[in-house]
Design an enzyme around this catalytic site. Structure first.
Site: not given
Ligand SMILES: NC(=O)c1ccc[n+]([C@@H]2O[C@H](COP(=O)([O-])OP(=O)(O)OC[C@H]3O[C@@H](n4cnc5c(N)ncnc54)[C@H](OP(=O)(O)O)[C@@H]3O)[C@@H](O)[C@H]2O)c1
Length: 289
Positions: A55, A133, A213-216
């Site tokens: 990251y 990963h 990315s749980p909110l897209g």
């Protein structure tokens, strides 16, 4: 607000963690905002921070997110030992056609070197949770997993996880890592539900399923209309639709965790409240899958 806590291997940690990626890659906020975002999340009861060796901005210095997490934890006044810090090895940033991209390197020697660099950047002797990963098509999966196992045996990591893994890979990881495998981190959201079979499999094994990315995703939801039913439920409950999305994910199984990203304190403070939100059976049916 009471923060929902769940068991992940030997840890008891918040079901809503902070996905720290966006604080250090392209589009990142300034460092002070990044640290403030982490501090406010921790102050509000978040006990899980998700980072990775990779990251950082393509072409820039490596591991900047792990360093940011360390700086934030070093300057936080709260109970550091309660915070689960998870990191990942196996990716690095690259340029393809002049665009920043994510490349994979699952060679055992690279995983071992990067994990040790991760521990150093995080300022710990032992990483709480080390994920592999992403599978590297050029390296037999078993060989990458054996490197992760050696890192746990050596004490570089306390527990292990895998990410972006299918069911066969999850089973292989179980056989190689045994009880040291505690979590599988795969993409899952209303616009990405094809990993539901993996979610069920992981939950049935009693392992943690961590939705990335749980909110897209932070760029743009691929199918905005899919979020309409969540907006309707949110309107009725008087909360953000993002809280409803996260609560819907957490309601899939008690082994599920979410790590929403945030570029500022306000969004993670709102997301943390999802652990408190109960969605009744009719709404769950309305929201579908
Ligand atoms: N394992 C893997 O291969 C992998 C891959 C990708 C991501 N991840 C992990 O997943 C984490 C999250 O993914 P992501 O950041 O791509 O996507 P995301 O969590 O689906 O979406 C983040 C976006 O949602 C917004 N947001 C978050 N909570 C909100 C709320 N309560 N109300 C309104 N907006 C809200 C944020 O807004 P603001 O920008 O305004 O704060 C941000 O733009 C990453 O940080 C990383 O740790 C893992």
């Amino acid at each position: 607000m009471t923060v929902l806590m769940r068991k992940m291997g030997p840890f008891e940690t918040s079901a809503v963690g902070l996905g720290c990626m966006g604080l250090s890659i392209e589009g990142k906020p300034d460092e002070a905002t990044g640290i403030e975002t982490i501090h406010q999340a921790l102050d509000a009861g978040c006990r899980q921070l998700d980072t990775a060796w990779s990251y950082y901005e393509s072409g820039g210095p490596e591991q900047t997110n792990e360093r940011l997490v360390r700086t934030a934890l070093d300057s936080w006044k709260g109970p550091r030992s309660e915070v689960l810090v998870a990191t990942k090895v196996g990716h690095y940033r690259d340029f393809t056609d002049g665009r920043p991209t994510w490349a994979v390197d699952g060679r055992p020697e690279s995983l071992i070197r990067h994990a040790k660099e991760s521990a150093q950047a995080l300022g710990v002797d032992t990483i709480d949770l080390l994920y592999f990963h992403r599978p590297d098509p050029k390296v037999p999966y078993q060989e990458s997993l054996e490197a992760i196992r050696s890192l746990v045996e050596e004490g570089v990591a306390r527990t292990a996880g895998i990410s972006n893994a299918d069911i066969a890979q999850i089973d292989m990881a179980r056989s190689i890592l045994g009880d040291d495998l505690v979590a599988v981190q795969n993409q899952f959201s209303p616009t990405f539900t094809s990993s539901f079979e993996e979610l069920r499999h992981v939950a049935d094994l009693g392992l943690a399923f961590v939705c990335w990315s749980p909110l897209g995703g932070f760029r743009k939801a691929k199918d905005e209309a899919r979020y309409d039913p969540f907006r309707q439920v949110a309107g009725r409950l008087g909360v953000s639709y993002q809280q409803v999305v996260l609560a819907w994910e957490l309601a899939q199984d008690e082994h599920v965790f979410v790590i929403p990203g945030a570029h500022r304190p306000g969004t993670i403070l709102d997301s943390l409240q999802a652990g408190d939100l109960q969605i009744d059976r009719e709404d769950m049916e309305r929201l579908g899958r």
